[in-house]
Design a protein around this motif. Structure first.
Motif, PDB file in Angstrom:
ATOM      1  N   ASP A  76     -12.503 -54.540  11.358  1.00  0.00           N
ATOM      2  CA  ASP A  76     -12.662 -53.664  12.521  1.00  0.00           C
ATOM      3  C   ASP A  76     -11.452 -53.691  13.451  1.00  0.00           C
ATOM      4  O   ASP A  76     -11.497 -53.123  14.547  1.00  0.00           O
ATOM      5  CB  ASP A  76     -13.930 -54.042  13.299  1.00  0.00           C
ATOM      6  N   LEU A  77     -10.377 -54.343  13.029  1.00  0.00           N
ATOM      7  CA  LEU A  77      -9.156 -54.360  13.831  1.00  0.00           C
ATOM      8  C   LEU A  77      -8.285 -53.159  13.472  1.00  0.00           C
ATOM      9  O   LEU A  77      -8.219 -52.752  12.311  1.00  0.00           O
ATOM     10  CB  LEU A  77      -8.355 -55.642  13.568  1.00  0.00           C
ATOM     11  N   ALA A  78      -7.613 -52.595  14.466  1.00  0.00           N
ATOM     12  CA  ALA A  78      -6.649 -51.540  14.195  1.00  0.00           C
ATOM     13  C   ALA A  78      -5.510 -52.122  13.369  1.00  0.00           C
ATOM     14  O   ALA A  78      -5.255 -53.341  13.390  1.00  0.00           O
ATOM     15  CB  ALA A  78      -6.120 -50.973  15.508  1.00  0.00           C
ATOM     16  N   GLU A  79      -4.824 -51.279  12.611  1.00  0.00           N
ATOM     17  CA  GLU A  79      -3.782 -51.741  11.704  1.00  0.00           C
ATOM     18  C   GLU A  79      -2.706 -52.536  12.446  1.00  0.00           C
ATOM     19  O   GLU A  79      -2.219 -52.117  13.493  1.00  0.00           O
ATOM     20  CB  GLU A  79      -3.135 -50.541  11.003  1.00  0.00           C
ATOM     21  N   SER A 111     -17.100 -42.483  21.263  1.00  0.00           N
ATOM     22  CA  SER A 111     -15.681 -42.755  21.020  1.00  0.00           C
ATOM     23  C   SER A 111     -14.999 -43.408  22.222  1.00  0.00           C
ATOM     24  O   SER A 111     -13.783 -43.554  22.247  1.00  0.00           O
ATOM     25  CB  SER A 111     -14.955 -41.453  20.668  1.00  0.00           C
ATOM     26  N   GLN A 112     -15.795 -43.802  23.198  1.00  0.00           N
ATOM     27  CA  GLN A 112     -15.216 -44.409  24.411  1.00  0.00           C
ATOM     28  C   GLN A 112     -14.591 -45.763  24.103  1.00  0.00           C
ATOM     29  O   GLN A 112     -15.111 -46.543  23.292  1.00  0.00           O
ATOM     30  CB  GLN A 112     -16.295 -44.566  25.480  1.00  0.00           C
ATOM     31  N   MET A 113     -13.459 -46.056  24.753  1.00  0.00           N
ATOM     32  CA  MET A 113     -12.803 -47.349  24.606  1.00  0.00           C
ATOM     33  C   MET A 113     -13.188 -48.250  25.772  1.00  0.00           C
ATOM     34  O   MET A 113     -13.267 -47.800  26.923  1.00  0.00           O
ATOM     35  CB  MET A 113     -11.280 -47.181  24.569  1.00  0.00           C
ATOM     36  N   TYR A 114     -13.449 -49.523  25.466  1.00  0.00           N
ATOM     37  CA  TYR A 114     -13.814 -50.508  26.484  1.00  0.00           C
ATOM     38  C   TYR A 114     -12.768 -51.629  26.479  1.00  0.00           C
ATOM     39  O   TYR A 114     -12.064 -51.840  25.502  1.00  0.00           O
ATOM     40  CB  TYR A 114     -15.197 -51.085  26.185  1.00  0.00           C
ATOM     41  N   ARG A 115     -12.728 -52.369  27.580  1.00  0.00           N
ATOM     42  CA  ARG A 115     -11.761 -53.455  27.737  1.00  0.00           C
ATOM     43  C   ARG A 115     -12.484 -54.795  27.678  1.00  0.00           C
ATOM     44  O   ARG A 115     -13.617 -54.930  28.165  1.00  0.00           O
ATOM     45  CB  ARG A 115     -11.037 -53.307  29.075  1.00  0.00           C
ATOM     46  N   GLY A 116     -11.846 -55.794  27.077  1.00  0.00           N
ATOM     47  CA  GLY A 116     -12.456 -57.117  27.019  1.00  0.00           C
ATOM     48  C   GLY A 116     -11.461 -58.192  26.623  1.00  0.00           C
ATOM     49  O   GLY A 116     -10.267 -57.923  26.438  1.00  0.00           O
ATOM     50  N   PHE A 166     -11.474 -51.633  22.754  1.00  0.00           N
ATOM     51  CA  PHE A 166     -12.305 -51.481  21.556  1.00  0.00           C
ATOM     52  C   PHE A 166     -13.373 -50.418  21.753  1.00  0.00           C
ATOM     53  O   PHE A 166     -13.718 -50.061  22.880  1.00  0.00           O
ATOM     54  CB  PHE A 166     -12.971 -52.815  21.203  1.00  0.00           C
ATOM     55  N   GLN A 167     -13.876 -49.909  20.631  1.00  0.00           N
ATOM     56  CA  GLN A 167     -15.078 -49.085  20.622  1.00  0.00           C
ATOM     57  C   GLN A 167     -16.247 -49.973  20.215  1.00  0.00           C
ATOM     58  O   GLN A 167     -16.035 -51.113  19.786  1.00  0.00           O
ATOM     59  CB  GLN A 167     -14.913 -47.924  19.646  1.00  0.00           C
ATOM     60  N   GLY A 211     -21.518 -54.679  17.999  1.00  0.00           N
ATOM     61  CA  GLY A 211     -20.225 -55.167  17.544  1.00  0.00           C
ATOM     62  C   GLY A 211     -19.089 -54.305  18.070  1.00  0.00           C
ATOM     63  O   GLY A 211     -19.303 -53.197  18.563  1.00  0.00           O
ATOM     64  N   ALA A 212     -17.883 -54.834  17.966  1.00  0.00           N
ATOM     65  CA  ALA A 212     -16.675 -54.116  18.387  1.00  0.00           C
ATOM     66  C   ALA A 212     -15.934 -53.603  17.167  1.00  0.00           C
ATOM     67  O   ALA A 212     -15.885 -54.273  16.126  1.00  0.00           O
ATOM     68  CB  ALA A 212     -15.776 -55.047  19.200  1.00  0.00           C
ATOM     69  N   THR A 213     -15.348 -52.412  17.290  1.00  0.00           N
ATOM     70  CA  THR A 213     -14.565 -51.831  16.204  1.00  0.00           C
ATOM     71  C   THR A 213     -13.349 -51.107  16.788  1.00  0.00           C
ATOM     72  O   THR A 213     -13.262 -50.932  18.006  1.00  0.00           O
ATOM     73  CB  THR A 213     -15.425 -50.871  15.352  1.00  0.00           C
ATOM     74  N   GLN A 214     -12.409 -50.709  15.923  1.00  0.00           N
ATOM     75  CA  GLN A 214     -11.174 -50.062  16.387  1.00  0.00           C
ATOM     76  C   GLN A 214     -10.503 -50.913  17.475  1.00  0.00           C
ATOM     77  O   GLN A 214     -10.049 -50.399  18.495  1.00  0.00           O
ATOM     78  CB  GLN A 214     -11.459 -48.648  16.906  1.00  0.00           C
TER      79      GLN A 214
END
Length: 349
Positions: free
Chosen positions: A317-320, A252-257, A332-333, A342-345
């Motif tokens: 996979d984009l947040a609302e 569930s970690q969030m990454y930056r990009g 993103f996760q 892939g990236a999600t959230q």
């Protein structure tokens, strides 16, 4: 079984985009040829409030329609766009019917509007009582003539399904006997047409697919043509992106990009992780392999190719409410699947 090939976006994933995203076609402020009225982005909407209205039009094939809103001035032209993804339902392909009474909320949408403007659409559409809209099985039992009954299941290979044209064809498993179809000695059809409304994708947008083992029911039209009913993967598993590509969430970690590419029309793109990001070893291995394979494909096409390690991202996979642009910074996760990483959230910074 059940694993098949499906085309994904260009670049590191290779191939043309086969799936049809929700925002495909048209220009800003339009939906499949319909001009959607816009309002300023500071237009006040109480997103918690519920309203009542009546369906003035709904196309099951296209997956959208309009609600006639009795409250004067609540929305432009007193009618509100409604998309099947915003219907609360357990049906495999949620839909509404003309003159049906519904309850709904109102949400702003930036995806189809010019900068500084938004469109409005219905959200969380239910029956007037607040219950889910479940119409499919009862309506099918009333309107369709089934081969072997409504619960009978057959198997075959989905040769292709193209969401842009809303149909595909299944090759029926050789030797299949169809109870109650045709006369004695009549040949059994070898291919079965499947339409978008019969693709059970777990209330997600149906994907572009080919060469997938599937199961399905059969129904007969008034012209004695056979069509597929409630097509799924074997054992009744929905034809979702996760099931087709064996998607696995990593953590569930969030990454930056940064967004390197975003194809608004088709709804896919690529994100490059910050140089400071360290992925788990198994994820990094897949990402490196994905980049190498993409470069090899580019070289075969006579292009230079690149070693850049990019993560694939889809509109789903984009947040609302998130609207991507090239150069945009995001959080993103990640997930891994048969194709790579892939990236999600995905959220905007």
């Amino acid at each position: 079984g059940g694993k098949g090939r499906r085309h994904r976006g260009g670049g590191n994933r290779g191939g043309g985009k086969g799936g049809g995203g929700e925002g495909g076609g048209g220009k800003s402020g339009e939906w499949q040829g319909y001009h959607m009225p816009t309002v300023p982005d500071d237009f006040v909407v109480d997103e918690e409030k519920r309203h009542l209205g009546k369906i003035s039009f709904f196309s099951k094939l296209r997956g959208y329609g309009f609600i006639e809103v009795p409250e004067e001035g609540l929305v432009p032209e007193n009618r509100l766009f409604v998309h099947w993804k915003n219907i609360k339902s357990e049906d495999r392909f949620p839909f509404l019917t003309k003159d049906m009474e519904v309850q709904f909320g109102i949400a702003k949408q930036t995806e189809l509007a010019p900068k500084g403007q938004v469109t409005l659409r219905a959200k969380d559409v239910t029956l007037p009582s607040g219950e889910a809209v479940n119409l499919q099985e009862a309506l099918d039992a009333e309107q369709k003539t089934f081969i072997g009954g409504q619960t009978a299941r057959y198997t075959g290979t989905l040769r292709f399904f193209n969401p842009r044209i809303s149909f595909g064809y299944i090759d029926l498993k050789p030797g299949t006997e169809l109870e109650g179809y045709g006369g004695e000695g009549a040949p059994t059809p070898t291919e079965i047409r499947v339409e978008r409304s019969e693709v059970n994708s777990g209330t997600q947008q149906p994907l572009g697919m080919q060469d997938v083992e599937v199961e399905f029911g059969l129904w007969k039209t008034s012209r004695d043509e056979l069509k597929a009913y409630n097509m799924t993967l074997p054992e009744g598993r929905p034809l979702t992106m996760e099931n087709l590509e064996n998607r696995q969430a990593t953590n569930s970690q969030m990454y930056r990009g940064e967004v390197q590419l975003w194809n608004w029309r088709s709804g896919w793109g690529f994100i490059k992780a910050d140089a400071s990001v360290v992925f788990p070893p198994d994820v990094q291995e897949k990402l490196t392999k994905q980049a190498q394979e993409a470069k090899e494909r580019a070289v075969k096409r006579g292009q230079e190719g690149s070693d850049e390690e990019l993560l694939y991202v889809r509109r789903d996979d984009l947040a609302e409410g998130v609207r991507l642009d090239k150069g945009m910074m995001v959080m993103f996760q990640i997930y891994i699947d048969d194709k790579g990483v892939g990236a999600t959230q995905v959220q905007a910074l």
